[in-house]
Scaffold this motif. Structure first.
Motif, mmCIF file in Angstrom:
data_model
loop_
_atom_site.group_PDB
_atom_site.id
_atom_site.type_symbol
_atom_site.label_atom_id
_atom_site.label_comp_id
_atom_site.label_asym_id
_atom_site.label_seq_id
_atom_site.Cartn_x
_atom_site.Cartn_y
_atom_site.Cartn_z
ATOM 1 N N GLY A 23 -8.690 22.015 62.774
ATOM 2 C CA GLY A 23 -9.861 22.343 61.966
ATOM 3 C C GLY A 23 -11.153 22.455 62.733
ATOM 4 O O GLY A 23 -12.228 22.351 62.139
ATOM 5 N N HIS A 24 -11.093 22.675 64.041
ATOM 6 C CA HIS A 24 -12.304 22.772 64.851
ATOM 7 C C HIS A 24 -12.474 24.162 65.465
ATOM 8 O O HIS A 24 -13.089 24.322 66.521
ATOM 9 C CB HIS A 24 -12.291 21.719 65.961
ATOM 10 N N ALA A 25 -11.925 25.165 64.799
ATOM 11 C CA ALA A 25 -12.047 26.531 65.310
ATOM 12 C C ALA A 25 -13.495 27.000 65.208
ATOM 13 O O ALA A 25 -14.262 26.528 64.366
ATOM 14 C CB ALA A 25 -11.134 27.476 64.522
ATOM 15 N N GLY A 26 -13.849 27.915 66.085
ATOM 16 C CA GLY A 26 -15.202 28.456 66.047
ATOM 17 C C GLY A 26 -15.592 29.006 67.392
ATOM 18 O O GLY A 26 -14.899 28.807 68.401
ATOM 19 N N THR A 62 -25.518 37.498 62.022
ATOM 20 C CA THR A 62 -25.692 36.731 63.263
ATOM 21 C C THR A 62 -24.383 36.110 63.732
ATOM 22 O O THR A 62 -24.036 36.195 64.919
ATOM 23 C CB THR A 62 -26.746 35.617 63.048
ATOM 24 N N GLY A 63 -23.628 35.499 62.823
ATOM 25 C CA GLY A 63 -22.355 34.872 63.189
ATOM 26 C C GLY A 63 -21.340 35.857 63.725
ATOM 27 O O GLY A 63 -20.793 35.660 64.821
ATOM 28 N N PRO A 64 -21.056 36.950 62.989
ATOM 29 C CA PRO A 64 -20.104 37.951 63.502
ATOM 30 C C PRO A 64 -20.545 38.557 64.828
ATOM 31 O O PRO A 64 -19.718 38.809 65.705
ATOM 32 C CB PRO A 64 -20.079 39.001 62.385
ATOM 33 N N SER A 65 -21.846 38.790 64.977
ATOM 34 C CA SER A 65 -22.345 39.365 66.231
ATOM 35 C C SER A 65 -22.088 38.424 67.402
ATOM 36 O O SER A 65 -21.623 38.840 68.470
ATOM 37 C CB SER A 65 -23.848 39.643 66.105
ATOM 38 N N TRP A 66 -22.369 37.147 67.200
ATOM 39 C CA TRP A 66 -22.148 36.167 68.268
ATOM 40 C C TRP A 66 -20.663 36.032 68.590
ATOM 41 O O TRP A 66 -20.281 35.839 69.748
ATOM 42 C CB TRP A 66 -22.741 34.828 67.867
#
Length: 214
Positions: free
Chosen positions: A116-119, A63-67
């Motif tokens: 440190g807030h990457a995403g 789910t994470g990589p897809s998003w």
């Protein structure tokens, strides 16, 4: 069976509409090529969203990589939206202006990443700065009576209103068998149709080069 039926099907509807509009833009003799490319990426992102909500959501691992992939596609679509705006408002010889404006969102994300807030959520939030640049450019064009300014601004406002659908109370959207995300997808269709109508409409004679840049 679809993992999230309503978000998946609403994303599918959005993707199909935007792809059709991208095809039609390819036949338009007046629309700048960057508009078409932006529509293609936006449509592809929505179709990828269908796969994400319908299939990938079954797997917590992917789910994470897809998003993240879908978010990157959205970033590319917004980049071409900015490129088309710069070309229409300032003229085709303002590549430096494009990269300057594009770097704002990139720099903001770099700062967040360094602290440190990457995403993915941070990346999409920084893209709002790029959208703000687009709106400012069209606002400037409106003051100078650019023929596309009014219709494009209306389309951008409609798209912004669609984004506000995410904040609607789920108890409200449940009454029409939807959720905020699904409502957002469907509301985006109006914004994309309005943007297509704006950029594909017959143009008045182009202003002199640089007339809107001063």
């Amino acid at each position: 069976m679809l993992a999230e039926p309503a978000p998946a099907l609403s994303d599918l509807a959005l993707g199909l509409v935007v792809v059709v509009l991208a095809v039609r833009l390819g036949r338009s003799p007046v629309a700048h090529r960057h508009w078409r490319t932006s529509f293609w990426w936006a449509g592809a992102a929505a179709l990828a969203g269908f796969v994400h909500h319908g299939v990938v959501k079954h797997s917590a691992r992917w789910t994470g990589p897809s998003w993240a992939v879908i978010s990157a596609m959205v970033v590319i679509a917004v980049s071409y939206l900015l490129a088309a705006t710069v070309a229409e408002v300032l003229g085709p010889r303002h590549q430096r202006t494009f990269w300057l404006l594009r770097s704002i969102g990139i720099a903001a994300y770099a700062v967040l990443a360094a602290t440190g807030h990457a995403g993915v959520d941070a990346l999409l939030a920084c893209e709002s700065l790029t959208m703000l640049s687009i709106i400012v450019l069209w606002g400037r064009a409106a003051r100078r009576r650019h023929p596309l300014a009014g219709p494009v601004i209306i389309a951008l406002v409609a798209d912004g209103a669609a984004a506000a659908a995410k904040a609607v109370d789920p108890d409200v959207t449940h009454r029409v068998a939807l959720d905020p995300t699904s409502l957002y997808h469907l509301a985006q269709i109006l914004g994309m149709v309005l943007l297509y109508a704006a950029v594909s409409a017959p143009r008045r004679p182009d202003p002199e080069p640089g007339a809107l840049a001063g």
